[in-house]
Design an enzyme around this catalytic site. Structure first.
Site, mmCIF file in Angstrom:
data_model
loop_
_atom_site.group_PDB
_atom_site.id
_atom_site.type_symbol
_atom_site.label_atom_id
_atom_site.label_comp_id
_atom_site.label_asym_id
_atom_site.label_seq_id
_atom_site.Cartn_x
_atom_site.Cartn_y
_atom_site.Cartn_z
ATOM 1 N N SER A 139 40.967 34.277 50.543
ATOM 2 C CA SER A 139 41.485 32.845 50.171
ATOM 3 C C SER A 139 40.297 31.993 49.657
ATOM 4 O O SER A 139 39.161 31.705 50.690
ATOM 5 C CB SER A 139 42.465 32.514 50.869
ATOM 6 O OG SER A 139 42.755 31.762 49.191
ATOM 7 N N GLN A 163 43.154 25.222 51.160
ATOM 8 C CA GLN A 163 42.668 27.095 51.443
ATOM 9 C C GLN A 163 41.782 26.791 52.562
ATOM 10 O O GLN A 163 41.788 28.223 52.971
ATOM 11 C CB GLN A 163 41.571 26.791 50.643
ATOM 12 C CG GLN A 163 42.274 27.042 49.169
ATOM 13 C CD GLN A 163 43.520 28.576 48.776
ATOM 14 O OE1 GLN A 163 43.583 29.278 49.461
ATOM 15 N NE2 GLN A 163 44.405 27.625 48.136
ATOM 16 N N HIS A 180 44.167 28.205 55.441
ATOM 17 C CA HIS A 180 44.747 29.737 55.184
ATOM 18 C C HIS A 180 44.073 31.009 56.145
ATOM 19 O O HIS A 180 43.777 31.963 57.404
ATOM 20 C CB HIS A 180 44.426 30.661 53.698
ATOM 21 C CG HIS A 180 45.401 30.125 53.283
ATOM 22 N ND1 HIS A 180 46.711 30.786 53.214
ATOM 23 C CD2 HIS A 180 45.237 29.389 51.762
ATOM 24 C CE1 HIS A 180 47.238 30.920 52.190
ATOM 25 N NE2 HIS A 180 46.373 29.975 51.789
ATOM 26 N N GLU A 224 38.901 32.407 43.551
ATOM 27 C CA GLU A 224 39.905 32.883 43.146
ATOM 28 C C GLU A 224 41.035 31.894 42.329
ATOM 29 O O GLU A 224 41.926 32.005 41.606
ATOM 30 C CB GLU A 224 40.533 33.012 44.514
ATOM 31 C CG GLU A 224 41.848 33.653 44.366
ATOM 32 C CD GLU A 224 42.408 33.808 46.240
ATOM 33 O OE1 GLU A 224 41.834 33.101 47.129
ATOM 34 O OE2 GLU A 224 43.785 34.201 46.700
ATOM 35 N N HIS A 225 41.274 30.376 42.577
ATOM 36 C CA HIS A 225 41.812 28.746 42.447
ATOM 37 C C HIS A 225 40.729 28.621 41.624
ATOM 38 O O HIS A 225 39.742 27.803 42.161
ATOM 39 C CB HIS A 225 42.573 28.591 43.562
ATOM 40 C CG HIS A 225 43.083 29.461 44.488
ATOM 41 N ND1 HIS A 225 43.284 29.769 45.329
ATOM 42 C CD2 HIS A 225 44.484 29.871 43.759
ATOM 43 C CE1 HIS A 225 44.103 30.698 45.864
ATOM 44 N NE2 HIS A 225 45.222 30.716 44.592
ATOM 45 N N ASP A 278 50.783 29.002 44.861
ATOM 46 C CA ASP A 278 51.302 29.618 45.685
ATOM 47 C C ASP A 278 52.513 30.044 46.316
ATOM 48 O O ASP A 278 53.047 30.834 46.156
ATOM 49 C CB ASP A 278 51.205 29.251 46.886
ATOM 50 C CG ASP A 278 49.745 29.267 47.063
ATOM 51 O OD1 ASP A 278 48.387 30.001 46.554
ATOM 52 O OD2 ASP A 278 48.914 28.324 47.965
ATOM 53 N N GLU A 309 29.402 69.592 18.468
ATOM 54 C CA GLU A 309 29.949 69.238 19.939
ATOM 55 C C GLU A 309 29.822 70.798 20.275
ATOM 56 O O GLU A 309 30.147 71.134 21.449
ATOM 57 C CB GLU A 309 31.240 68.036 20.537
ATOM 58 C CG GLU A 309 30.729 66.955 20.179
ATOM 59 C CD GLU A 309 31.894 65.922 20.589
ATOM 60 O OE1 GLU A 309 32.442 66.753 21.160
ATOM 61 O OE2 GLU A 309 31.663 64.738 20.499
ATOM 62 N N HIS A 334 38.689 73.874 18.975
ATOM 63 C CA HIS A 334 38.896 72.295 18.496
ATOM 64 C C HIS A 334 38.736 72.216 17.027
ATOM 65 O O HIS A 334 38.871 72.186 15.724
ATOM 66 C CB HIS A 334 37.260 71.376 19.328
ATOM 67 C CG HIS A 334 37.698 71.057 20.344
ATOM 68 N ND1 HIS A 334 37.193 71.535 21.749
ATOM 69 C CD2 HIS A 334 38.652 69.559 20.895
ATOM 70 C CE1 HIS A 334 37.579 70.992 22.782
ATOM 71 N NE2 HIS A 334 38.346 69.402 22.048
#
Lengths: 429, 429
Positions: free
Chosen positions: A237, A259, A262, A327-328, A361, A415, A420
């Site tokens: 985190s 943070q 964590h 992340e944050h 959170d 092509e 096709h």
């Protein structure tokens, strides 16, 4: 906790270290994880029984032993502390309301020549949610992964989580009840990911696997990617804060620590144009650190992977933060919304001094499963769309194919794809 | 071409074979591809020079040699046949218009207590598009990958493609011109994927890699997933058709062959409740087969991996098709739109007899890069969103945090995260 100025000659080295924070050594565990996956793929529950006996310290005997019963969930919910129950319900309701706003819609467009084009949105049939377990079980993780799948309309939601010594956490059981009692299996780690990717005697093979986990879980998710879809490969985190001299040092400090607590590998970075804020925040960090239950972890993280960067301006702070792609991201400046247009890469953006990261959170509503290690440059927060997929819709009228068929046939011919070409020309006859 | 009834005792075996059509043996090439990636990661262009010399039969000497010049693109465009030019522009315009409709929007919501929640959408900074090359270069692939990145607003778009004997295909050059002349490098295979994932002396490291390719390219994309984002891991092409007795056998036959001609590994499956249509379509398949340029490939594919299934009803046909989850699905029944609610899994859905699949390959507008091998159960067609990502937006007022702060703190406390708890409580003081 280090304080660095962008004008310092050592700055670029220090900053490069921050940028490379997300490197995970998947290579080291890949061999082990491949073996675990192959065992589960080939032997099903027999392999799970062995792995559980080894890692989770109990001995399942039958397929049924792996399941958590609905009765257990209900009983735990009924015994739950009332305040906690209220808080979990508030979280559930707000997370649900936010994710409902994310729901993509099927659309159609029409052209005068009778052409109809569109995009149909449907949920996947089944989803598997991994919840890390043991003593550090986070009920918020369960809510944040299961609710988007419910909102997406997924019919079969499966949860796997390790249950040490076969004693399910009471909070896990209560949270499962609140989530509508999805089918839950007491399996953890890479084995759980393999079980959901390939199916076993009673664990269904799912279409999508989400949820956080350690490096074994992350590696297993990468290895089964393609067989199923996965949300992302998440690392430790992290928080980045952009603040000016209007920010309060005590707020900044405790937010950085939230943070850091964590994980020793977590990163907490404050970038500010105020030298005063930088030094005062560091003082507050050390003051708060003493009061924390997870003091050891937070202390190690903040010393080794934390930093306060002093810039010449807020614009320079934004530039650096976009490179970090945290992340944050908290923005604590006089007018935080004014900076929003310039913020390019961040998992979640928290604006103003009354929006500390932990609000996101648990209770705000947006998902807390967010891209880490700079992957916010290309990944989004976990959202309902991982549990849904799209189909293009194309309907041509006789008139439309008459108008555009020749252009199409020329391209196919160029092509070298004559079937096709003929397929279109056959309609023009 | 085999015809099977669902009532036959052999049906389930045959059907299981169709369901497992997508299995790719990535394991076999993984070692080789890992080496290629590591060489490019460690040596940059030096490694690319070696790989090009070995696989593409020419000898680049300098970094600059790898680039295709804008002059070359412009000249090729100016020399392009007028009809082809018009067709390519029509395709470009229609693909662009369709993908513009996919663009997700940033949104915000407000609550009376001053809470603001939302989701911000931003493009990635850079994208890399792989275009398979050599003699069988498909300009449509270039358009289908580059245009969504342009529409998403990606600033730096990079293209890589192998150029055998250093002789770029004129059509490739012209198509690059039409796409706004993105930076293009003459590198192919796993080397190209590695170059875009890690960057070299002059090839930029990108955030997202998209584009089709052989098993080496597919494996390389899986290996670099996480370092960058990727669109999907695609296998051989496939078509499924649901048709009733109103369908024309010649249309059905040539549409089946239009997938079969792609690749011996392609799958072409017609499911119908009309025995008459089944047998007549097979006759037409053999009649058309004689006229095809790629007769060998189409013939082998249709014999080994093609099938016509006769069901008791159209509902049974839909059920089977949902299990197959085909890349392309044609619905050719009396009222095709009526079946749309029941179709759960398909990359693109083509409705009615005037909408042959090749229309979607070139000119209709929706993307032709679609999930194969049953992965339509969880993947979407290539779309603008792979080139974009989201950030959650959270802003709490003083009043909002007073209302919800305690519930948040209780949850943080329960998870043992006291810095999280304090971070909220500090605001309530």
């Amino acid at each position: 906790m280090k304080i660095i100025k962008t004008t310092s000659s050592e700055f670029q080295n220090e900053f490069n270290e921050i940028l490379s924070r997300g490197k995970m050594d998947i290579e080291n565990v890949e061999g082990i994880v491949k073996n675990i996956i192959n065992e589960v793929k080939n032997e099903g529950n027999e392999a799970l029984f062995r792995h559980i006996s080894k890692f989770d310290k109990w001995e399942p005997k039958t397929d049924k032993d792996l399941e958590i019963s609905k009765d257990e969930m209900k009983k735990a919910y009924e015994n739950l502390d009332e305040k906690l129950k209220k808080a979990l319900h508030l979280a559930y309701d707000r997370i649900k309301a936010y994710h409902e706003k994310q729901l993509p819609k099927t659309w159609l467009t029409f052209e005068d020549n009778g052409t109809i084009l569109g995009q149909k949105v449907t949920p996947v049939d089944s989803a598997g949610v991994y919840v890390p377990g043991g003593k550090a079980f986070y009920p918020s993780s369960l809510l944040m992964n299961v609710i988007p799948a419910i909102v997406a309309g997924v019919k079969e939601i499966v949860v796997t989580t390790p249950v040490i010594e076969n004693k399910p956490n009471e909070l896990l059981l209560a949270a499962l009840y609140i989530c509508g009692m999805p089918k839950t299996f007491k399996v953890g780690g890479a084995s759980a990911i393999a079980a959901m990717a390939y199916g076993t005697e009673n664990i269904p093979k799912v279409d999508v696997i989400t949820g956080p986990g350690n490096i074994f879980v992350a590696t297993a998710k990468k290895l089964v990617y393609g067989e199923v879809n996965i949300d992302m490969i998440a690392g430790p985190s992290e928080i980045g804060i952009i603040a000016d001299n209007t920010a309060k040092p005590n707020y900044m400090a405790i937010d950085l620590l939230s943070q850091a607590e964590h994980d020793e590998m977590a990163s907490s970075i404050l970038i500010t144009d105020s030298e005063d804020l930088a030094y005062k925040t560091r003082e507050e960090v050390y003051r708060f650190l003493e009061e924390l239950e997870r003091k050891e972890i937070a202390g190690k993280s903040i010393e080794e992977r934390g930093a306060i960067i002093i810039t010449k301006s807020i614009d320079e702070a934004i530039e650096l933060m976009n490179e970090i792609a945290p992340e944050h991201l908290e923005i604590v400046t006089a007018n935080p919304f004014d900076l929003l247009p310039k913020i390019k890469h961040a998992g979640a953006i928290f604006l103003g001094e009354n929006t500390p990261e932990p609000i996101g959170d648990y209770i705000a509503g947006p998902n807390h499963t967010l891209p880490t290690g700079g992957t916010a440059k290309f990944y989004s927060p976990l959202n309902v769309e991982i549990f849904m997929k799209k189909s293009s819709i194309i309907s041509f009228s006789k008139e439309a194919i008459k108008q555009m068929g020749e252009d199409c046939a020329i391209l196919a011919h160029t092509e070298g794809l004559t079937a096709h070409e003929k397929s279109v020309l056959e309609r023009l006859k």
